[in-house]
Design a protein around this motif. Structure first.
Motif, PDB file in Angstrom:
ATOM      1  N   ASN A 173       0.874  -1.241  -0.103  1.00 13.28           N
ATOM      2  CA  ASN A 173      -0.105   0.006   0.032  1.00 13.28           C
ATOM      3  C   ASN A 173       0.875   1.425   0.175  1.00 13.28           C
ATOM      4  O   ASN A 173       0.304   2.394  -0.508  1.00 13.28           O
ATOM      5  CB  ASN A 173      -1.035  -0.045   1.388  1.00 13.28           C
ATOM      6  N   GLU A 174       1.995   1.280   0.477  1.00 14.73           N
ATOM      7  CA  GLU A 174       2.666   2.545   0.736  1.00 14.73           C
ATOM      8  C   GLU A 174       3.800   2.430   0.165  1.00 14.73           C
ATOM      9  O   GLU A 174       4.811   3.467   0.017  1.00 14.73           O
ATOM     10  CB  GLU A 174       3.183   2.608   2.199  1.00 14.73           C
ATOM     11  N   LYS A 175       4.629   1.581  -0.762  1.00 13.23           N
ATOM     12  CA  LYS A 175       5.921   1.574  -1.603  1.00 13.23           C
ATOM     13  C   LYS A 175       5.674   2.688  -2.623  1.00 13.23           C
ATOM     14  O   LYS A 175       4.652   2.538  -3.063  1.00 13.23           O
ATOM     15  CB  LYS A 175       6.432   0.339  -1.752  1.00 13.23           C
ATOM     16  N   ILE A 176       6.731   3.253  -2.849  1.00 20.94           N
ATOM     17  CA  ILE A 176       6.797   4.227  -3.800  1.00 20.94           C
ATOM     18  C   ILE A 176       7.826   3.783  -4.775  1.00 20.94           C
ATOM     19  O   ILE A 176       8.544   3.435  -4.583  1.00 20.94           O
ATOM     20  CB  ILE A 176       7.110   5.772  -3.518  1.00 20.94           C
ATOM     21  N   SER A 177       7.664   4.153  -6.156  1.00 19.90           N
ATOM     22  CA  SER A 177       8.636   3.895  -7.068  1.00 19.90           C
ATOM     23  C   SER A 177       9.264   5.297  -7.395  1.00 19.90           C
ATOM     24  O   SER A 177       8.539   6.436  -7.721  1.00 19.90           O
ATOM     25  CB  SER A 177       8.013   3.230  -8.563  1.00 19.90           C
ATOM     26  N   LEU A 178      10.582   5.377  -7.584  1.00 18.79           N
ATOM     27  CA  LEU A 178      11.263   6.519  -7.877  1.00 18.79           C
ATOM     28  C   LEU A 178      11.682   6.410  -9.344  1.00 18.79           C
ATOM     29  O   LEU A 178      12.246   7.471  -9.675  1.00 18.79           O
ATOM     30  CB  LEU A 178      12.599   6.811  -6.933  1.00 18.79           C
ATOM     31  N   THR A 207       2.393   8.459  -7.056  1.00 18.76           N
ATOM     32  CA  THR A 207       3.264   9.146  -6.261  1.00 18.76           C
ATOM     33  C   THR A 207       3.447  10.433  -6.663  1.00 18.76           C
ATOM     34  O   THR A 207       3.487  10.753  -7.783  1.00 18.76           O
ATOM     35  CB  THR A 207       5.064   8.329  -6.675  1.00 18.76           C
ATOM     36  N   TYR A 208       3.703  11.273  -5.488  1.00 20.73           N
ATOM     37  CA  TYR A 208       3.554  12.859  -5.825  1.00 20.73           C
ATOM     38  C   TYR A 208       4.681  13.492  -5.183  1.00 20.73           C
ATOM     39  O   TYR A 208       5.050  12.913  -3.972  1.00 20.73           O
ATOM     40  CB  TYR A 208       2.263  13.257  -5.373  1.00 20.73           C
ATOM     41  N   TYR A 209       5.022  14.801  -5.391  1.00 20.80           N
ATOM     42  CA  TYR A 209       5.593  15.588  -4.700  1.00 20.80           C
ATOM     43  C   TYR A 209       4.851  16.488  -3.813  1.00 20.80           C
ATOM     44  O   TYR A 209       3.710  17.032  -4.388  1.00 20.80           O
ATOM     45  CB  TYR A 209       6.585  16.469  -5.444  1.00 20.80           C
ATOM     46  N   GLU A 210       5.300  16.649  -2.671  1.00 18.36           N
ATOM     47  CA  GLU A 210       4.438  17.785  -1.747  1.00 18.36           C
ATOM     48  C   GLU A 210       5.509  19.037  -1.486  1.00 18.36           C
ATOM     49  O   GLU A 210       6.612  18.833  -0.890  1.00 18.36           O
ATOM     50  CB  GLU A 210       3.772  17.112  -0.725  1.00 18.36           C
ATOM     51  N   VAL A 211       5.331  20.152  -2.339  1.00 13.48           N
ATOM     52  CA  VAL A 211       6.262  21.110  -1.984  1.00 13.48           C
ATOM     53  C   VAL A 211       5.843  22.458  -1.170  1.00 13.48           C
ATOM     54  O   VAL A 211       4.382  22.626  -1.445  1.00 13.48           O
ATOM     55  CB  VAL A 211       6.792  21.852  -3.319  1.00 13.48           C
ATOM     56  N   THR A 212       6.372  22.696   0.128  1.00 12.08           N
ATOM     57  CA  THR A 212       5.737  23.645   0.909  1.00 12.08           C
ATOM     58  C   THR A 212       6.707  24.912   0.508  1.00 12.08           C
ATOM     59  O   THR A 212       7.802  25.005   0.227  1.00 12.08           O
ATOM     60  CB  THR A 212       6.005  23.396   2.184  1.00 12.08           C
ATOM     61  N   VAL A 213       5.521  26.061   0.151  1.00  9.59           N
ATOM     62  CA  VAL A 213       6.181  27.324  -0.452  1.00  9.59           C
ATOM     63  C   VAL A 213       5.656  28.094   0.821  1.00  9.59           C
ATOM     64  O   VAL A 213       4.550  28.194   1.049  1.00  9.59           O
ATOM     65  CB  VAL A 213       5.559  27.724  -1.675  1.00  9.59           C
ATOM     66  N   LYS A 214       6.558  29.348   1.252  1.00 10.77           N
ATOM     67  CA  LYS A 214       6.188  30.198   2.331  1.00 10.77           C
ATOM     68  C   LYS A 214       6.340  31.403   1.438  1.00 10.77           C
ATOM     69  O   LYS A 214       7.282  32.026   0.746  1.00 10.77           O
ATOM     70  CB  LYS A 214       7.120  30.277   3.601  1.00 10.77           C
ATOM     71  N   GLN A 215       5.328  32.216   1.571  1.00 14.33           N
ATOM     72  CA  GLN A 215       5.220  33.836   1.071  1.00 14.33           C
ATOM     73  C   GLN A 215       4.715  34.607   2.303  1.00 14.33           C
ATOM     74  O   GLN A 215       3.464  34.575   2.816  1.00 14.33           O
ATOM     75  CB  GLN A 215       4.266  33.951   0.212  1.00 14.33           C
ATOM     76  N   GLY A 216       5.567  35.496   2.901  1.00  7.81           N
ATOM     77  CA  GLY A 216       5.026  36.294   4.222  1.00  7.81           C
ATOM     78  C   GLY A 216       4.920  35.367   5.288  1.00  7.81           C
ATOM     79  O   GLY A 216       5.656  34.443   5.534  1.00  7.81           O
ATOM     80  N   ASN A 217       3.735  35.632   5.811  1.00 10.78           N
ATOM     81  CA  ASN A 217       3.311  34.765   6.892  1.00 10.78           C
ATOM     82  C   ASN A 217       2.347  33.330   6.530  1.00 10.78           C
ATOM     83  O   ASN A 217       1.866  32.760   7.551  1.00 10.78           O
ATOM     84  CB  ASN A 217       2.521  35.575   7.921  1.00 10.78           C
ATOM     85  N   ASN A 218       2.299  33.446   5.074  1.00  6.93           N
ATOM     86  CA  ASN A 218       1.408  32.302   4.600  1.00  6.93           C
ATOM     87  C   ASN A 218       2.273  31.048   4.017  1.00  6.93           C
ATOM     88  O   ASN A 218       3.342  31.327   3.366  1.00  6.93           O
ATOM     89  CB  ASN A 218       0.630  32.782   3.455  1.00  6.93           C
ATOM     90  N   LYS A 219       1.589  29.974   4.235  1.00  6.80           N
ATOM     91  CA  LYS A 219       2.442  28.771   3.746  1.00  6.80           C
ATOM     92  C   LYS A 219       1.199  28.089   2.858  1.00  6.80           C
ATOM     93  O   LYS A 219       0.253  27.761   3.162  1.00  6.80           O
ATOM     94  CB  LYS A 219       2.756  27.768   4.913  1.00  6.80           C
ATOM     95  N   TYR A 220       1.929  27.317   1.546  1.00  8.75           N
ATOM     96  CA  TYR A 220       1.176  26.862   0.917  1.00  8.75           C
ATOM     97  C   TYR A 220       1.709  25.454   0.552  1.00  8.75           C
ATOM     98  O   TYR A 220       3.018  25.204   0.653  1.00  8.75           O
ATOM     99  CB  TYR A 220       0.959  27.428  -0.507  1.00  8.75           C
ATOM    100  N   GLU A 221       0.836  24.233   0.512  1.00  7.97           N
ATOM    101  CA  GLU A 221       1.276  23.001   0.005  1.00  7.97           C
ATOM    102  C   GLU A 221       0.704  22.688  -1.233  1.00  7.97           C
ATOM    103  O   GLU A 221      -0.318  22.485  -1.508  1.00  7.97           O
ATOM    104  CB  GLU A 221       1.013  21.922   1.108  1.00  7.97           C
ATOM    105  N   ILE A 222       1.759  22.214  -2.181  1.00 10.86           N
ATOM    106  CA  ILE A 222       1.441  22.178  -3.660  1.00 10.86           C
ATOM    107  C   ILE A 222       1.810  20.662  -3.810  1.00 10.86           C
ATOM    108  O   ILE A 222       2.883  20.280  -3.772  1.00 10.86           O
ATOM    109  CB  ILE A 222       2.055  23.177  -4.574  1.00 10.86           C
ATOM    110  N   LYS A 223       0.758  19.870  -4.255  1.00  9.84           N
ATOM    111  CA  LYS A 223       0.943  18.587  -4.665  1.00  9.84           C
ATOM    112  C   LYS A 223       1.145  18.506  -6.235  1.00  9.84           C
ATOM    113  O   LYS A 223       0.284  18.985  -6.844  1.00  9.84           O
ATOM    114  CB  LYS A 223      -0.198  17.670  -4.223  1.00  9.84           C
TER     115      LYS A 223
END
Length: 203
Positions: free
Chosen positions: A134-139, A172-188
């Motif tokens: 269920n959890e293994k990922i392919s790179l 399989t996805y990337y989750e990238v966290t981006v910070k702008q000022g005091n706000n954080k965004y999670e982009i999948k």
């Protein structure tokens, strides 16, 4: 005679006054230009912070971290890879899962030092390879972290503070966290195509 002297005196005063005005104008213009250059320079610096992971390179790549993990736990499949700054250090966290155990290793991305190696027994219902499947990922064939960060920032401007490779269902996805000022965004992002799957503001 006195009239001539008076006329000459007035002329000298006028020339002096005009020179002073001209000097002040030049000074004001110079000051204004200097101010504009400072503002412009500051604006350019604000666009891309040196703290952003986008602008960092490390002695240890994520492939190196995955290999170091596999060298220790050859029976395990990789379930996630993450890079983030923690207590002033840039840390890779690699998680994996075997038929009976789950593992977590941490490495210093700048020195390649192994920082942690933990093993936990799986719950009985998850053993025998059930949870591993269920959890293994392919790179294989996925985009690089740099490509994923560039794509994320093109969607949401700011500084990248972390990225993670995970799996949900069969994606399989990337989750990238981006910070702008005091706000954080999670982009999948889809790890192979970089299609945006979800953008979420973190409260």
């Amino acid at each position: 005679m006195y009239k001539k002297l008076a006329t000459v005196g007035v002329a000298v005063l006028l020339v002096g006054a005009l020179s002073a005005c001209s000097f002040n104008d030049d000074k004001d213009t110079s000051s204004s230009n200097s101010s504009k250059e400072t503002t412009s320079s500051k604006s350019n610096n604000d666009k891309s912070s040196s703290d952003s992971l986008q602008n960092k390179s490390f002695d240890m790549s994520y492939e190196d971290a995955v290999k170091a993990f596999k060298d220790k736990h050859s029976d395990a499949e990789i379930s996630s890879v993450e890079l983030e700054k923690n207590l002033g250090k840039y840390i890779y966290k690699v998680e994996g899962i075997s038929n009976d155990n789950e593992y977590e290793m941490k490495f210093n991305a700048e020195t390649k030092e192994e920082l942690a190696d933990e093993t936990d027994k799986l719950d009985k219902e998850d053993t025998g390879g059930v949870e591993k499947e269920n959890e293994k990922i392919s790179l294989d064939g996925i985009k690089s972290p740099k490509e994923a960060m560039d794509k994320a920032v093109s969607e949401q401007a700011g500084d990248v503070t972390s990225w993670k490779i995970e799996r949900e269902l069969d994606t399989t996805y990337y989750e990238v966290t981006v910070k702008q000022g005091n706000n954080k965004y999670e982009i999948k992002l889809n790890s192979k195509t970089l299609d945006v799957l979800q953008t979420e503001q973190d409260d």
